[in-house]
Write a protein that holds these residues in place. Structure first.
Motif, PDB file in Angstrom:
ATOM      1  N   TRP A  48       0.785  -1.014  -0.177  1.00  0.00           N
ATOM      2  CA  TRP A  48       0.026  -0.099  -0.020  1.00  0.00           C
ATOM      3  C   TRP A  48       0.725   1.125   0.101  1.00  0.00           C
ATOM      4  O   TRP A  48       1.988   1.303  -0.259  1.00  0.00           O
ATOM      5  CB  TRP A  48      -1.062   0.033   1.235  1.00  0.00           C
ATOM      6  CG  TRP A  48      -2.151  -0.887   0.747  1.00  0.00           C
ATOM      7  CD1 TRP A  48      -2.232  -2.198   1.128  1.00  0.00           C
ATOM      8  CD2 TRP A  48      -3.301  -0.505   0.096  1.00  0.00           C
ATOM      9  NE1 TRP A  48      -3.485  -2.780   0.749  1.00  0.00           N
ATOM     10  CE2 TRP A  48      -4.082  -1.756   0.105  1.00  0.00           C
ATOM     11  CE3 TRP A  48      -3.750   0.696  -0.191  1.00  0.00           C
ATOM     12  CZ2 TRP A  48      -5.481  -1.696  -0.564  1.00  0.00           C
ATOM     13  CZ3 TRP A  48      -5.353   0.957  -0.711  1.00  0.00           C
ATOM     14  CH2 TRP A  48      -5.814  -0.420  -0.751  1.00  0.00           C
ATOM     15  N   SER A  49       0.300   2.425   0.116  1.00  0.00           N
ATOM     16  CA  SER A  49       1.046   3.644   0.194  1.00  0.00           C
ATOM     17  C   SER A  49       0.392   4.666   1.131  1.00  0.00           C
ATOM     18  O   SER A  49      -0.632   4.353   1.754  1.00  0.00           O
ATOM     19  CB  SER A  49       0.958   4.232  -1.177  1.00  0.00           C
ATOM     20  OG  SER A  49      -0.122   4.656  -1.584  1.00  0.00           O
ATOM     21  N   MET A  50       0.760   5.928   0.977  1.00  0.00           N
ATOM     22  CA  MET A  50       0.120   7.118   1.741  1.00  0.00           C
ATOM     23  C   MET A  50      -1.158   7.221   1.328  1.00  0.00           C
ATOM     24  O   MET A  50      -1.908   8.070   2.042  1.00  0.00           O
ATOM     25  CB  MET A  50       0.980   8.134   1.688  1.00  0.00           C
ATOM     26  CG  MET A  50       1.247   8.640   0.259  1.00  0.00           C
ATOM     27  SD  MET A  50       2.163  10.032  -0.112  1.00  0.00           S
ATOM     28  CE  MET A  50       2.059  10.357  -1.665  1.00  0.00           C
ATOM     29  N   ASP A  74       8.157  -0.962   0.269  1.00  0.00           N
ATOM     30  CA  ASP A  74       7.446  -2.006  -0.242  1.00  0.00           C
ATOM     31  C   ASP A  74       6.191  -1.707  -1.175  1.00  0.00           C
ATOM     32  O   ASP A  74       5.300  -2.586  -1.584  1.00  0.00           O
ATOM     33  CB  ASP A  74       7.056  -3.042   0.777  1.00  0.00           C
ATOM     34  CG  ASP A  74       5.986  -2.253   1.780  1.00  0.00           C
ATOM     35  OD1 ASP A  74       4.915  -2.451   1.991  1.00  0.00           O
ATOM     36  OD2 ASP A  74       6.774  -1.792   2.888  1.00  0.00           O
ATOM     37  N   SER A  75       5.990  -0.301  -1.143  1.00  0.00           N
ATOM     38  CA  SER A  75       4.730   0.198  -1.693  1.00  0.00           C
ATOM     39  C   SER A  75       5.025  -0.074  -3.085  1.00  0.00           C
ATOM     40  O   SER A  75       5.817   0.107  -3.971  1.00  0.00           O
ATOM     41  CB  SER A  75       4.565   1.627  -1.606  1.00  0.00           C
ATOM     42  OG  SER A  75       3.761   2.156  -2.242  1.00  0.00           O
ATOM     43  N   ARG A  76       3.545  -0.369  -3.936  1.00  0.00           N
ATOM     44  CA  ARG A  76       3.450  -0.845  -5.077  1.00  0.00           C
ATOM     45  C   ARG A  76       3.589   0.465  -6.027  1.00  0.00           C
ATOM     46  O   ARG A  76       4.198   0.589  -7.109  1.00  0.00           O
ATOM     47  CB  ARG A  76       2.178  -1.224  -5.563  1.00  0.00           C
ATOM     48  CG  ARG A  76       1.901  -2.758  -5.207  1.00  0.00           C
ATOM     49  CD  ARG A  76       0.669  -3.479  -5.703  1.00  0.00           C
ATOM     50  NE  ARG A  76      -0.535  -2.603  -4.951  1.00  0.00           N
ATOM     51  CZ  ARG A  76      -0.945  -3.226  -3.712  1.00  0.00           C
ATOM     52  NH1 ARG A  76      -0.543  -4.255  -3.222  1.00  0.00           N
ATOM     53  NH2 ARG A  76      -2.064  -2.943  -3.064  1.00  0.00           N
ATOM     54  N   THR A  77       3.432   1.647  -5.378  1.00  0.00           N
ATOM     55  CA  THR A  77       3.789   2.804  -6.174  1.00  0.00           C
ATOM     56  C   THR A  77       5.148   3.066  -6.538  1.00  0.00           C
ATOM     57  O   THR A  77       5.465   3.986  -7.495  1.00  0.00           O
ATOM     58  CB  THR A  77       3.089   4.141  -5.186  1.00  0.00           C
ATOM     59  OG1 THR A  77       3.801   4.116  -4.028  1.00  0.00           O
ATOM     60  CG2 THR A  77       1.844   3.974  -5.006  1.00  0.00           C
ATOM     61  N   TRP A 131       1.573  -5.873   8.193  1.00  0.00           N
ATOM     62  CA  TRP A 131       2.672  -5.670   8.171  1.00  0.00           C
ATOM     63  C   TRP A 131       3.006  -4.186   8.807  1.00  0.00           C
ATOM     64  O   TRP A 131       3.818  -4.183   9.622  1.00  0.00           O
ATOM     65  CB  TRP A 131       3.381  -5.517   6.746  1.00  0.00           C
ATOM     66  CG  TRP A 131       5.097  -5.707   6.744  1.00  0.00           C
ATOM     67  CD1 TRP A 131       5.743  -5.864   7.995  1.00  0.00           C
ATOM     68  CD2 TRP A 131       6.029  -5.786   5.927  1.00  0.00           C
ATOM     69  NE1 TRP A 131       7.067  -5.948   7.778  1.00  0.00           N
ATOM     70  CE2 TRP A 131       7.244  -5.932   6.386  1.00  0.00           C
ATOM     71  CE3 TRP A 131       5.873  -5.444   4.468  1.00  0.00           C
ATOM     72  CZ2 TRP A 131       8.323  -5.999   5.641  1.00  0.00           C
ATOM     73  CZ3 TRP A 131       6.991  -5.585   3.785  1.00  0.00           C
ATOM     74  CH2 TRP A 131       8.235  -5.750   4.077  1.00  0.00           C
ATOM     75  N   GLY A 132       2.073  -3.436   8.641  1.00  0.00           N
ATOM     76  CA  GLY A 132       2.427  -2.044   9.385  1.00  0.00           C
ATOM     77  C   GLY A 132       1.946  -2.365  10.795  1.00  0.00           C
ATOM     78  O   GLY A 132       2.455  -1.532  11.735  1.00  0.00           O
ATOM     79  N   SER A 133       1.314  -3.180  11.299  1.00  0.00           N
ATOM     80  CA  SER A 133       1.138  -3.306  12.788  1.00  0.00           C
ATOM     81  C   SER A 133       2.451  -3.933  13.511  1.00  0.00           C
ATOM     82  O   SER A 133       2.736  -3.239  14.412  1.00  0.00           O
ATOM     83  CB  SER A 133       0.026  -4.170  12.870  1.00  0.00           C
ATOM     84  OG  SER A 133       0.220  -5.695  12.506  1.00  0.00           O
TER      85      SER A 133
END
Length: 303
Positions: A48-50, A74-77, A131-133
């Motif tokens: 994900w991303s911002m 790891d963001s797809r962006t 993963w952010g957790s």
């Protein structure tokens, strides 16, 4: 819960990160009024991303929080290939991203029109999904066990007063072969995660990383000391009803009511922990317990 206020959002705001390979891009959302605003740093899940997690970021900002969302490597962006030499360290760089945000609050505040002088520095929370957790939990005191079983570096941050961990990973004792081979950092220890936190878990969240079943996500509550609360959502899968975004494809258990409950309880928890507004949290929990067909249950401990 108070009436929502008008929200402003600015992106991308770039924080210099000379040793990261990419400067850190963040999004900042905040109410247009108010002062001494508490801060939530929100770490996204894999890929994900911002720009993700609008159901949470929009709500928290409308309820009086400054929400800062970094875009991890790891963001797809960003399109960084798996063979990139930074890949084995991304889990750690993610944690450094959150610390960098806290270090750069002055710069972020100055970069958002109308936000100057309105950010509270002593009321900070971290939050994350999936993963952010795990990323967020490191700032709360969780550590990663080495191959020898010894806890690694303490990357906790005393500026953080609360956390919200959404669909987190549990202990590394029952990982699938894929996780063992590819995710060596997925061996957390919660023994030193003393900062108050709300853990949100779905009782139908069957992770492909663990052989344990949905109770795996409750480990950060079960095995951490101090003040913790656990919201278990009945029937919820990994997206917890749709928190990664509005109508996103990976939401397999879409439930606006479930998302609304997470919004309500997480806001009440953060206000209670950061601002001392205990009545709202207690009222929200009592109301949930009184429902004829509740969407979940809350349990708490303080030890």
């Amino acid at each position: 819960m108070s009436d929502p206020t008008t929200v402003m959002s600015a992106k991308p705001i770039v924080l210099p990160a000379p040793n990261r390979g990419e400067d850190l891009q963040v999004r900042v959302s905040a109410p247009v009024t108010g002062s001494d605003l508490p801060v939530i740093v929100l770490s996204h899940g894999f890929g994900w991303s911002m720009n993700g997690y609008a159901p949470l970021a929009d709500h928290w900002a409308a309820q009086g929080f400054v929400v800062v969302q970094p875009t991890h490597l790891d963001s797809r962006t960003l399109g960084i290939p798996h063979e990139d030499p930074r890949t084995p360290r991304i889990w750690r760089i993610r944690i450094e991203d959150l610390t960098r945000v806290l270090d750069g609050l002055d710069m972020l505040e100055a970069a958002v029109p109308g936000l100057g002088g309105r950010v509270g520095r002593d009321r900070i929370a971290v939050a994350g999904h999936s993963w952010g957790s795990q990323t967020a939990s490191a700032l709360l005191g969780a550590r990663v066990l080495g191959a020898d079983g010894v806890p690694g570096e303490d990357m906790s941050d005393p500026r953080v007063g609360a956390g919200v961990l959404l669909a987190p990973a549990g202990l590394g004792d029952d990982l699938t072969p894929f996780a063992v081979e590819n995710l060596p950092f997925l061996r957390p220890s919660f023994d030193t995660m003393t900062t108050p936190a709300l853990i949100v878990a779905g009782d139908n969240d069957h992770s492909h990383l663990s052989t344990r079943g949905p109770d795996w996500s409750t480990d950060p509550y079960t095995f951490s000391p101090g003040s913790k609360s656990l919201l278990t959502l009945f029937g919820a899968e990994h997206s917890l009803g749709g928190i990664p975004g509005y109508e996103v494809a990976e939401t397999t258990d879409e439930s606006p009511a479930r998302v609304a409950l997470i919004q309500q309880l997480s806001t009440a928890f953060l206000r209670s922990t950061l601002l001392g507004a205990d009545a709202g949290w207690k009222s929200a929990v009592t109301a949930l317990e009184a429902e004829a067909n509740p969407l979940g249950k809350v349990e708490s401990k303080n030890r």
